[in-house]
Design an enzyme around this catalytic site. Structure first.
Site, mmCIF file in Angstrom:
data_model
loop_
_atom_site.group_PDB
_atom_site.id
_atom_site.type_symbol
_atom_site.label_atom_id
_atom_site.label_comp_id
_atom_site.label_asym_id
_atom_site.label_seq_id
_atom_site.Cartn_x
_atom_site.Cartn_y
_atom_site.Cartn_z
ATOM 1 N N PRO A 210 0.806 -1.229 0.000
ATOM 2 C CA PRO A 210 0.000 0.000 0.000
ATOM 3 C C PRO A 210 0.839 1.279 0.000
ATOM 4 O O PRO A 210 0.367 2.314 -0.420
ATOM 5 C CB PRO A 210 -0.820 -0.105 1.286
ATOM 6 C CG PRO A 210 -0.804 -1.541 1.653
ATOM 7 C CD PRO A 210 0.493 -2.078 1.136
ATOM 8 N N ASN A 211 2.052 1.229 0.447
ATOM 9 C CA ASN A 211 2.936 2.401 0.427
ATOM 10 C C ASN A 211 4.131 2.050 -0.438
ATOM 11 O O ASN A 211 5.263 2.066 -0.001
ATOM 12 C CB ASN A 211 3.431 2.743 1.842
ATOM 13 C CG ASN A 211 2.333 3.299 2.697
ATOM 14 O OD1 ASN A 211 1.277 2.695 2.793
ATOM 15 N ND2 ASN A 211 2.576 4.434 3.297
ATOM 16 N N HIS A 431 -2.513 25.664 10.838
ATOM 17 C CA HIS A 431 -1.915 24.537 10.114
ATOM 18 C C HIS A 431 -0.595 24.955 9.499
ATOM 19 O O HIS A 431 -0.537 25.963 8.777
ATOM 20 C CB HIS A 431 -2.860 24.027 9.015
ATOM 21 C CG HIS A 431 -2.334 22.797 8.331
ATOM 22 N ND1 HIS A 431 -2.249 22.671 6.972
ATOM 23 C CD2 HIS A 431 -1.845 21.645 8.850
ATOM 24 C CE1 HIS A 431 -1.732 21.482 6.676
ATOM 25 N NE2 HIS A 431 -1.490 20.840 7.795
ATOM 26 N N HIS A 432 0.451 24.216 9.797
ATOM 27 C CA HIS A 432 1.765 24.420 9.182
ATOM 28 C C HIS A 432 2.162 23.152 8.450
ATOM 29 O O HIS A 432 2.740 22.245 9.060
ATOM 30 C CB HIS A 432 2.832 24.696 10.251
ATOM 31 C CG HIS A 432 2.727 26.046 10.885
ATOM 32 N ND1 HIS A 432 3.415 26.366 12.035
ATOM 33 C CD2 HIS A 432 2.041 27.163 10.533
ATOM 34 C CE1 HIS A 432 3.147 27.628 12.364
ATOM 35 N NE2 HIS A 432 2.312 28.130 11.471
ATOM 36 N N GLU A 433 1.846 23.068 7.177
ATOM 37 C CA GLU A 433 2.423 21.971 6.391
ATOM 38 C C GLU A 433 3.826 22.429 6.015
ATOM 39 O O GLU A 433 3.992 23.431 5.330
ATOM 40 C CB GLU A 433 1.568 21.696 5.151
ATOM 41 C CG GLU A 433 2.161 20.660 4.205
ATOM 42 C CD GLU A 433 2.559 19.355 4.891
ATOM 43 O OE1 GLU A 433 1.676 18.647 5.382
ATOM 44 O OE2 GLU A 433 3.784 19.052 4.955
ATOM 45 N N GLU A 502 3.154 13.097 10.714
ATOM 46 C CA GLU A 502 4.294 12.506 9.990
ATOM 47 C C GLU A 502 5.620 12.639 10.748
ATOM 48 O O GLU A 502 6.675 12.320 10.200
ATOM 49 C CB GLU A 502 4.461 13.097 8.569
ATOM 50 C CG GLU A 502 3.336 12.765 7.623
ATOM 51 C CD GLU A 502 2.211 13.795 7.657
ATOM 52 O OE1 GLU A 502 2.504 14.961 7.930
ATOM 53 O OE2 GLU A 502 1.057 13.412 7.430
ATOM 54 N N GLU A 526 -7.528 9.458 7.685
ATOM 55 C CA GLU A 526 -7.405 9.933 6.296
ATOM 56 C C GLU A 526 -7.358 8.777 5.305
ATOM 57 O O GLU A 526 -7.877 8.875 4.196
ATOM 58 C CB GLU A 526 -6.181 10.850 6.147
ATOM 59 C CG GLU A 526 -4.858 10.194 6.466
ATOM 60 C CD GLU A 526 -3.666 11.162 6.386
ATOM 61 O OE1 GLU A 526 -3.878 12.367 6.183
ATOM 62 O OE2 GLU A 526 -2.528 10.694 6.526
HETATM 63 C C1 NOJ Z 1 -1.045 14.684 5.843
HETATM 64 C C2 NOJ Z 1 -1.766 14.862 7.130
HETATM 65 O O1 NOJ Z 1 -1.859 13.652 7.844
HETATM 66 C C3 NOJ Z 1 -3.123 15.407 6.821
HETATM 67 O O2 NOJ Z 1 -3.903 15.471 8.001
HETATM 68 C C4 NOJ Z 1 -2.974 16.753 6.178
HETATM 69 O O3 NOJ Z 1 -4.230 17.215 5.826
HETATM 70 C C5 NOJ Z 1 -2.112 16.660 4.930
HETATM 71 N N1 NOJ Z 1 -0.905 15.984 5.216
HETATM 72 C C6 NOJ Z 1 -1.786 18.018 4.353
HETATM 73 O O4 NOJ Z 1 -0.922 18.707 5.188
HETATM 74 CA CA CA Z 2 -0.483 11.654 7.489
#
Ligand code: NOJ
Ligand code: CA
Length: 720
Positions: A210-211, A431-433, A502, A526
């Site tokens: 799956p990954n 949110h900080h991506e 992550e 998710e």
């Molecule tokens: C993965 C995260 O688990 C998810 O919650 C998030 O929405 C996305 N990355 C985007 O940052």
């Molecule tokens: Ca994730």
């Protein structure tokens, strides 16, 4: 005279140290035996109720040769230098100290209000002949298991250490059943495989499919927390505690002899991290019981972490939240604002001049809708993802400089949203991506946190999707672990709570840094929109991922058919609606999201009542039933109130639960509202079938409750 004294001393020492060192746990359930082999190799073994659970297993580390020079400077001798690689042999025991510790402490938030930290400790000082280097091994034996770590005191002969590999073994007594995910330096987002140890090699490929982009470090390499069960019903959990300034430990199996050995995550140059003395490893932990419930109730991982370093913790608050999130995850809307890729980014692109695609989720109007919903239902917070520029520049491109964390898209009116949320008594969650660009995040961190505080945000969900930049670093290497720690401590300075996705899986650090209110670090909800999770996933996570700390699992999905949300997404949520309610109790976390859309909750408003009611913080938790992969039932008493909540989740086979309410206070009458699977419910074919009934209970009551495959039930109990 001096000489005779020396001889006597040596004699005495060899008499004391020729024998193995034994340590028992406070109640005597466990016995640890330490000994040195003839070659001076340190080994330990662990017995539980007079049965062997860990056979004699090696301890130590291997260092890199080219970096490690040791000076010998005997009196009158000239100084010599030579590389020394090993820290696993030629040792003699030169000192030992035994202590007992017993203290009860109170977590800022948690499953129980009191935690007893009670252990017997054995601290051994070893000296390596030839190099004269010192290494200590500290064992702490609790009534629920063993923790031990290596300590490297400051010393003339060892200043810097570059680790080639840690050589800690866990020699098991047979071909146990294991609940495992593949050894991967960058993600834990896998479903678990249940198999015999001897079957891991054969199942590895299937487990990683799956990954597919990920490669396990070895065909028998797995991650921790690793859950094991012996044929005679002993549960063994191997993990680590207080992972600080060190690489994350995975385990590699010798599947002929059933011996696991530590396998650290490499750094960019392929070594396994470096230390400067004084230094120490994280704790290696082995929780053991013949009752699966005791594994879940164990507080050993927290106890092995240091007390809180945050003095004033009044700003750290358990949080129930909704958010602009599931709509992007399911593909209904987008994080980005436009499909046009701006050629220049970070503040220099004029987003008002590009064409919006019209699917942007984080618009002012949509955010206000969520704020209204949160306010109407007593939620604490609203998370908004895709609020800041950079997403179109990032997708698919590993770059160092994508986000600046302070520039909103033109259709997200930060000030209007701030004032609106404030007027409704709702907190905004930032949110900080980071896009994995850790250096870029560090560069902006102070500015970003200051910006948050100025705009009414006191919690951040951070994320580390994609390859870590700088190139070559992994998500779980010492270097990257230090980044997560830096972000956490810096956030504490600003009184900001952190929920990192992550990042490396937790190891009880929230005791020391209680602003770490959750992590993802496992396969979360998710994936129900990315093809689905195994139905038994949520019955395994409490035994694995949750051993180290709470998970932002984002439960509460009521619409299981994702195609109804996005015609192009054929995913199905593998859970019943009642199972989704139960997760608020079974997946302990002070941070809980109600992840589905307001309109879905409005359709099932009677079931939604449970999500509104359920508490986030607890005085007491009683694990009632548990078997990894099959079922978990837990009752929790809300903090500072007489109210109880019970949750059960069950796997593929369903379950018939038998509850004994004897945990309730004697002499009191309660009303229990039971949200259960309907008799014909099934996670695949009939997930939304549930019943709600009210019954009267006392501490003498019992209940038999049927649970559907992939199902569950949730109960709220109030005094009448
Ligand atoms: C993965 C995260 O688990 C998810 O919650 C998030 O929405 C996305 N990355 C985007 O940052
Ligand atoms: Ca994730």
């Amino acid at each position: 005279m001096k000489k005779i004294g020396l001889i006597l001393n040596v004699l005495l020492l060899s008499m004391v140290y020729a024998y193995a060192q034994e340590l028992t746990s406070p109640s005597g359930t466990f016995r640890l035996t330490f000994s040195l082999t003839e070659k001076g190799e340190p080994t330990y073994r662990l017995d539980y109720k007079n049965k062997s659970v860990i056979k004699p297993s090696a301890l130590g580390l291997e260092l890199t040769g080219n970096m490690q020079k040791v000076e010998f400077a005997g009196e009158g001798e000239s100084t010599k230098e030579r590389p020394v690689h090993s820290l696993y042999d030629n040792f003699t025991l030169i000192d030992q100290k035994r202590t007992t510790f017993d203290e009860t402490w109170h977590p800022v938030w948690g499953e129980t209000k009191d935690i007893r930290n009670y252990y017997n400790e054995l601290l051994l000082t070893l000296q390596q002949s030839g190099s004269e280097r010192l290494m200590r091994i500290r064992f702490r034996l609790f009534d629920d298991g063993l923790g031990f770590r290596y300590e490297f005191p400051e010393q003339k002969n060892m200043t810097y250490m570059v680790i080639q590999e840690e050589k800690t073994q866990f020699a098991l007594t047979g071909d146990h059943t294991a609940y495992w995910i593949p050894g991967d330096y960058d993600t834990q987002e896998y479903d678990y495989t249940k198999s015999r140890l001897s079957e891991i090699r054969g199942l590895m490929q299937q487990a990683i499919t799956p990954n597919a982009s990920q490669t396990p470090f070895s065909p028998t390499g797995v991650q921790t927390a690793l859950m094991l069960k012996t044929d005679d019903g002993i549960y063994i959990n191997i993990h680590e505690a207080a992972l600080i300034n060190y690489a994350c430990m995975h385990l590699n199996l010798d599947d002929k002899n059933f011996v696991f050995e530590s396998w650290l995550t490499p750094d960019a140059n392929g070594t396994k991290g470096s230390l400067q003395t004084p230094a120490q490893s994280p704790w290696r932990t082995i929780i053991v019981s013949d009752d699966a419930r005791a594994i879940l109730a164990s507080k050993m991982t927290l106890n092995l972490n240091e007390p809180s370093k945050i003095e004033d913790t009044s700003w750290i608050k358990p949080t129930k939240y909704v958010g602009v999130w599931w709509e992007m995850i399911t593909g209904k809307s987008e994080w980005s604002y436009t499909y046009d890729l701006p050629s220049v980014h970070l503040g220099e692109t004029d987003y008002t001049r590009v064409k919006p695609h019209g699917k942007h989720g984080a618009t002012t109007a949509n955010v206000k809708r969520y704020i209204d919903f949160a306010a109407d239902n007593g939620f604490d917070g609203v998370l908004v993802e895709g609020w800041n520029i950079g997403w179109e520049d990032w997708f698919g491109n590993a770059k160092d400089h994508v986000f600046d964390f302070v520039t909103p898209y033109p259709d997200f009116d930060l000030k209007e949203i701030r004032d609106y949320a404030r007027s409704k008594g709702v907190n905004m969650i930032m949110h900080h991506e980071t896009s994995g660009a850790t250096r870029n995040y560090e560069r902006y961190m102070d500015t970003a946190y200051r910006f948050m505080k100025a705009n009414g945000y006191d919690a951040v969900k951070s994320g580390y999707v994609g390859n870590i930049i700088p190139i070559g670093e992994h998500h779980y290497s010492q270097w990257t672990n230090n980044h997560y720690q830096y972000a956490l401590e810096k956030a504490a300075e600003y009184k900001i709570m952190v929920n990192a996705h992550e990042a490396v899986r937790p190891t009880g650090l929230s005791r020391t840094w209680p602003n770490l209110i959750a992590n993802e670090s496992a396969r979360g909800t998710e994936y129900q929109a990315f093809g689905g999770n195994k139905a038994n996933h949520v019955t395994i996570l409490p035994f694995t991922r949750l051993i180290g700390g709470p998970m932002d699992f984002t439960p509460g999905i009521f619409e299981m058919d994702i195609q109804k949300i996005n015609p192009n997404n054929r995913s199905h949520v593998n859970a019943t609606l009642a199972n989704q309610l139960a997760l608020y109790v079974t997946m302990y976390s002070p941070l809980q999201m109600a992840a589905d859309f307001p309109e879905h909750y409005k359709r099932f408003i009677d079931a939604f009542q449970f999500i509104r009611d359920v508490a986030l913080d607890w005085d007491e938790s009683v694990y009632l039933e548990a078997e990894p992969g099959e079922y978990v039932t837990v009752a929790r008493k809300a903090k500072g109130s007489g109210q109880w909540f019970i949750g059960n989740v069950s796997g593929e086979n369903g379950y018939t639960s038998h509850i004994d309410f004897s945990f309730l206070e004697p002499g009191k009458q309660y009303t229990a509202t039971i949200y259960a699977d309907a008799p014909d419910a099934h996670y695949k074919t009939n997930p939304q079938a549930y019943t709600i009934r009210k019954v009267r209970v006392t501490n003498k009551s019992t209940l038999k409750q049927k649970v559907a495959p992939g199902g569950g039930y949730a109960i709220s109990i109030v005094e009448r």
